[in-house]
Design a protein around this motif. Structure first.
Motif, PDB file in Angstrom:
ATOM      1  N   LYS A 195       0.819  -1.223   0.000  1.00 41.20           N
ATOM      2  CA  LYS A 195       0.000   0.000   0.000  1.00 41.20           C
ATOM      3  C   LYS A 195       0.850   1.270   0.000  1.00 41.20           C
ATOM      4  N   SER A 196       2.163   1.097   0.155  1.00 39.08           N
ATOM      5  CA  SER A 196       3.120   2.215   0.177  1.00 39.08           C
ATOM      6  C   SER A 196       3.017   3.074   1.426  1.00 39.08           C
ATOM      7  N   HIS A 197       2.117   2.755   2.329  1.00 36.27           N
ATOM      8  CA  HIS A 197       1.994   3.502   3.582  1.00 36.27           C
ATOM      9  C   HIS A 197       2.998   2.942   4.588  1.00 36.27           C
ATOM     10  N   CYS A 198       3.919   3.798   5.055  1.00 34.58           N
ATOM     11  CA  CYS A 198       4.985   3.351   5.976  1.00 34.58           C
ATOM     12  C   CYS A 198       5.843   2.259   5.345  1.00 34.58           C
ATOM     13  N   ALA A 199       6.013   2.310   4.021  1.00 33.47           N
ATOM     14  CA  ALA A 199       6.803   1.291   3.335  1.00 33.47           C
ATOM     15  C   ALA A 199       8.244   1.260   3.827  1.00 33.47           C
ATOM     16  N   ASP A 200       8.784   2.434   4.190  1.00 28.31           N
ATOM     17  CA  ASP A 200      10.160   2.480   4.677  1.00 28.31           C
ATOM     18  C   ASP A 200      10.331   1.673   5.960  1.00 28.31           C
ATOM     19  N   LEU A 201       9.382   1.815   6.893  1.00 28.36           N
ATOM     20  CA  LEU A 201       9.451   1.048   8.143  1.00 28.36           C
ATOM     21  C   LEU A 201       9.202  -0.430   7.895  1.00 28.36           C
ATOM     22  N   ALA A 202       8.347  -0.726   6.916  1.00 28.53           N
ATOM     23  CA  ALA A 202       8.062  -2.129   6.581  1.00 28.53           C
ATOM     24  C   ALA A 202       9.324  -2.843   6.118  1.00 28.53           C
ATOM     25  N   ALA A 203      10.261  -2.111   5.518  1.00 34.73           N
ATOM     26  CA  ALA A 203      11.498  -2.718   5.029  1.00 34.73           C
ATOM     27  C   ALA A 203      12.284  -3.393   6.150  1.00 34.73           C
ATOM     28  N   ALA A 204      12.269  -2.785   7.338  1.00 35.28           N
ATOM     29  CA  ALA A 204      13.021  -3.348   8.466  1.00 35.28           C
ATOM     30  C   ALA A 204      12.422  -4.668   8.925  1.00 35.28           C
ATOM     31  N   VAL A 205      11.100  -4.774   8.908  1.00 30.27           N
ATOM     32  CA  VAL A 205      10.445  -6.029   9.293  1.00 30.27           C
ATOM     33  C   VAL A 205      10.644  -7.085   8.208  1.00 30.27           C
ATOM     34  N   LEU A 206      10.513  -6.695   6.957  1.00 26.74           N
ATOM     35  CA  LEU A 206      10.679  -7.646   5.851  1.00 26.74           C
ATOM     36  C   LEU A 206      12.101  -8.210   5.817  1.00 26.74           C
ATOM     37  N   ALA A 207      13.075  -7.399   6.213  1.00 26.31           N
ATOM     38  CA  ALA A 207      14.458  -7.876   6.235  1.00 26.31           C
ATOM     39  C   ALA A 207      14.640  -8.985   7.263  1.00 26.31           C
ATOM     40  N   GLN A 208      13.968  -8.839   8.405  1.00 22.12           N
ATOM     41  CA  GLN A 208      14.107  -9.836   9.473  1.00 22.12           C
ATOM     42  C   GLN A 208      13.317 -11.108   9.200  1.00 22.12           C
ATOM     43  N   THR A 209      12.305 -11.001   8.349  1.00 25.92           N
ATOM     44  CA  THR A 209      11.448 -12.161   8.060  1.00 25.92           C
ATOM     45  C   THR A 209      11.513 -12.501   6.571  1.00 25.92           C
ATOM     46  N   TYR A 210      12.660 -12.238   5.969  1.00 30.99           N
ATOM     47  CA  TYR A 210      12.796 -12.264   4.504  1.00 30.99           C
ATOM     48  C   TYR A 210      12.494 -13.631   3.894  1.00 30.99           C
ATOM     49  N   PRO A 249      12.260 -15.376  -0.240  1.00 34.34           N
ATOM     50  CA  PRO A 249      12.684 -15.094  -1.620  1.00 34.34           C
ATOM     51  C   PRO A 249      11.645 -14.335  -2.433  1.00 34.34           C
ATOM     52  N   GLU A 250      10.386 -14.632  -2.216  1.00 29.67           N
ATOM     53  CA  GLU A 250       9.331 -13.969  -2.992  1.00 29.67           C
ATOM     54  C   GLU A 250       9.129 -12.498  -2.573  1.00 29.67           C
ATOM     55  N   ASP A 251       9.804 -12.079  -1.503  1.00 29.95           N
ATOM     56  CA  ASP A 251       9.677 -10.691  -1.038  1.00 29.95           C
ATOM     57  C   ASP A 251      10.644  -9.748  -1.761  1.00 29.95           C
ATOM     58  N   ARG A 252      11.517 -10.287  -2.594  1.00 31.27           N
ATOM     59  CA  ARG A 252      12.643  -9.518  -3.126  1.00 31.27           C
ATOM     60  C   ARG A 252      12.242  -8.153  -3.693  1.00 31.27           C
ATOM     61  N   ASP A 253      11.353  -8.144  -4.655  1.00 31.46           N
ATOM     62  CA  ASP A 253      10.988  -6.894  -5.331  1.00 31.46           C
ATOM     63  C   ASP A 253      10.331  -5.902  -4.374  1.00 31.46           C
ATOM     64  N   LEU A 254       9.442  -6.392  -3.524  1.00 34.87           N
ATOM     65  CA  LEU A 254       8.764  -5.501  -2.578  1.00 34.87           C
ATOM     66  C   LEU A 254       9.747  -4.974  -1.545  1.00 34.87           C
ATOM     67  N   PHE A 255      10.643  -5.842  -1.078  1.00 38.51           N
ATOM     68  CA  PHE A 255      11.629  -5.413  -0.090  1.00 38.51           C
ATOM     69  C   PHE A 255      12.504  -4.285  -0.647  1.00 38.51           C
ATOM     70  N   LEU A 256      12.995  -4.453  -1.878  1.00 39.57           N
ATOM     71  CA  LEU A 256      13.837  -3.420  -2.485  1.00 39.57           C
ATOM     72  C   LEU A 256      13.044  -2.135  -2.731  1.00 39.57           C
ATOM     73  N   TYR A 257      11.791  -2.287  -3.074  1.00 35.89           N
ATOM     74  CA  TYR A 257      10.921  -1.115  -3.264  1.00 35.89           C
ATOM     75  C   TYR A 257      10.778  -0.356  -1.935  1.00 35.89           C
ATOM     76  N   CYS A 258      10.511  -1.081  -0.869  1.00 33.98           N
ATOM     77  CA  CYS A 258      10.357  -0.463   0.449  1.00 33.98           C
ATOM     78  C   CYS A 258      11.663   0.175   0.910  1.00 33.98           C
ATOM     79  N   LEU A 259      12.757  -0.510   0.649  1.00 34.62           N
ATOM     80  CA  LEU A 259      14.066   0.002   1.056  1.00 34.62           C
ATOM     81  C   LEU A 259      14.354   1.349   0.389  1.00 34.62           C
ATOM     82  N   GLN A 260      14.016   1.448  -0.876  1.00 38.52           N
ATOM     83  CA  GLN A 260      14.277   2.688  -1.610  1.00 38.52           C
ATOM     84  C   GLN A 260      13.378   3.832  -1.170  1.00 38.52           C
ATOM     85  N   LYS A 261      12.403   3.548  -0.332  1.00 37.19           N
ATOM     86  CA  LYS A 261      11.558   4.591   0.238  1.00 37.19           C
ATOM     87  C   LYS A 261      12.202   5.212   1.482  1.00 37.19           C
TER      88      LYS A 261
END
Length: 441
Positions: free
Chosen positions: A324-339, A341-353
């Motif tokens: 949803k792009s809401h708080c995507a930057d903070l979501a990146a930290a959680v996605l990194a800890q629970t990574y 393989p299928e999260d790759r594109d979304l994780f990088l998208y969130c990270l770049q936020k």
């Protein structure tokens, strides 16, 4: 390089700026950017040092440094002692200029030393005066060595005479002196102190170990006040929130109840910031609800707790938020800890936020680095992004080490790192470049 990029990399402390100045045909287009950087503190945490050496190396690429030098001298003479990080940076810059035989820089340091000392010997002294005087003492020690120590010791002894309770204000400087030349100078000082009452004050101050007893007592009293108010159904003092420390599950249960019944969103957020993996008594969904709050302060506190604890269900919530792009930057930290393989594109998208200017940048990037040190499956691109967008010197060393581990520490990055704002990164790059080319190619 675009001026906006140069400004960004300069604020982060990357050696890219020095490499650009060494190779570009028109350095003057960056002059104002470098000058502005010299006139504002590049780091607020002086405990880990200023970035004066980094700035000095950058401005040294300009053939005529008179504009920089004159402006820094004026700023130092006019700088309020209440602006400690800025004062420290200017002081360090003048020490570096003095080492290059700029007599006016030496004169400015001596004048500032004398002016602050005069204030310290007066009846009323502001706390920042002690800090700034100590910083000048350390700077002049690095400039003059032993010859300066005895003069400063005499002056500090006079300050102790005028203000007996000021001894704890010079712990840093006295610890440096005690280790100077392997402790030999301190031994001489101790011997002289046997016959000199003034020197005895210095030795006693240098040998005093300051405990955290008072801080611990404040924390204990604050928790007692909170518990008493809670049990009686009475409001508690906001000042008690400054000292809360809850370690262990039993205290965590009380903390959770306090948070649940607190009506003020600001107080609730403050209390929530004390929740940790050690004391957490919340169900995963409760933490997710806090993070999903419409109140921005409470939401950030909820995300911080969610990132710290990363309970079951955090991944799905972060994934949904990221989409949803809401708080995507903070979501990146959680996605990194629970990574996954299928999260790759979304994780990088969130990270770049995550913006390098964001107040949450350190929380997010350091969490991702923790995950990267434990999980080799995180996308390599994430390390490159953190390297180019994170201004913490300590964490950049961790990033560089991970780049090296994954064979991403190229010769071009190593060349940049020779001018990095982190001394550790510089040393790391020097060692790498001294080895065979295959180690970094």
């Amino acid at each position: 390089m675009r001026k906006a990029e140069f400004k960004k990399y300069l604020s982060i402390g990357l050696g890219k700026c020095a490499v650009e100045l060494a190779s570009c045909n028109d350095r003057n287009k960056y002059r104002d950017i470098v000058l502005r950087a010299c006139l504002r503190p590049q780091t607020e945490n002086v405990l880990y040092g200023t970035r004066a050496q980094y700035l000095y190396d950058v401005l040294s690429f300009f053939e005529d440094d008179k504009l920089f030098f004159d402006t820094i001298i004026i700023a130092f003479n006019e700088c309020s002692l209440s602006r400690y990080p800025f004062f420290a940076q200017l002081c360090d810059l003048l020490v570096l200029f003095s080492m290059d035989d700029r007599k006016e820089a030496e004169s400015a340091l001596h004048c500032k030393y004398a002016a602050i000392l005069k204030e310290l010997l007066s009846d009323k002294v502001k706390p920042e005066s002690y800090r700034c005087f100590e910083y000048v003492c350390v700077g002049m020690l690095s400039l003059y060595g032993d010859e300066r120590i005895w003069e400063s010791i005499k002056d500090i002894s006079d300050v102790f005479c005028a203000h007996p309770n000021s001894t704890e204000n010079f712990g840093w400087y006295l610890s440096i002196i005690s280790d100077w030349r392997g402790g030999k100078l301190w031994s001489r000082l101790c011997k002289k102190a046997e016959k000199d009452p003034a020197l005895r004050r210095i030795v006693k101050a240098g040998q005093t170990e300051y405990s955290h007893t008072e801080k611990e007592n404040k924390a204990e009293r604050a928790q007692q006040n909170l518990r008493s108010a809670f049990e009686k159904g009475l409001p508690y003092k906001s000042t008690d929130l400054l000292y809360i420390e809850f370690g262990g599950r039993e205290q965590g249960d009380f903390l959770a109840e306090l948070i649940r019944k607190e009506k003020s969103m600001r107080r609730k957020a403050k209390l929530l910031s004390a929740v940790s993996e050690e004391n957490n008594a919340f169900a995963p969904q409760e933490l997710i609800t806090f993070a999903d709050s419409d109140d921005p302060v409470l939401s950030r506190a909820g995300w911080k707790a969610l990132i710290e604890i990363c309970p079951e269900g955090a991944h799905d919530f972060a994934f949904e938020v990221g989409v949803k792009s809401h708080c995507a930057d903070l979501a990146a930290a959680v996605l990194a800890q629970t990574y996954r393989p299928e999260d790759r594109d979304l994780f990088l998208y969130c990270l770049q936020k995550v913006s390098y200017r964001s107040a949450d940048a350190h929380l997010i990037f350091s969490t991702i680095l923790n995950a990267a040190e434990q999980n080799n499956h995180l996308p390599k691109e994430s390390l490159t992004y953190i390297y180019e967008n994170f201004g913490c010197d300590f964490c950049r060393m961790r990033t560089v080490a991970l780049l090296s581990k994954r064979r991403m520490f190229t010769r071009s990055i190593a060349a940049e790192c020779l001018y990095d704002s982190s001394d550790e990164v510089r040393e790391f790059a020097e060692k790498k470049l001294k080895r065979t080319k295959s180690s970094i190619d």
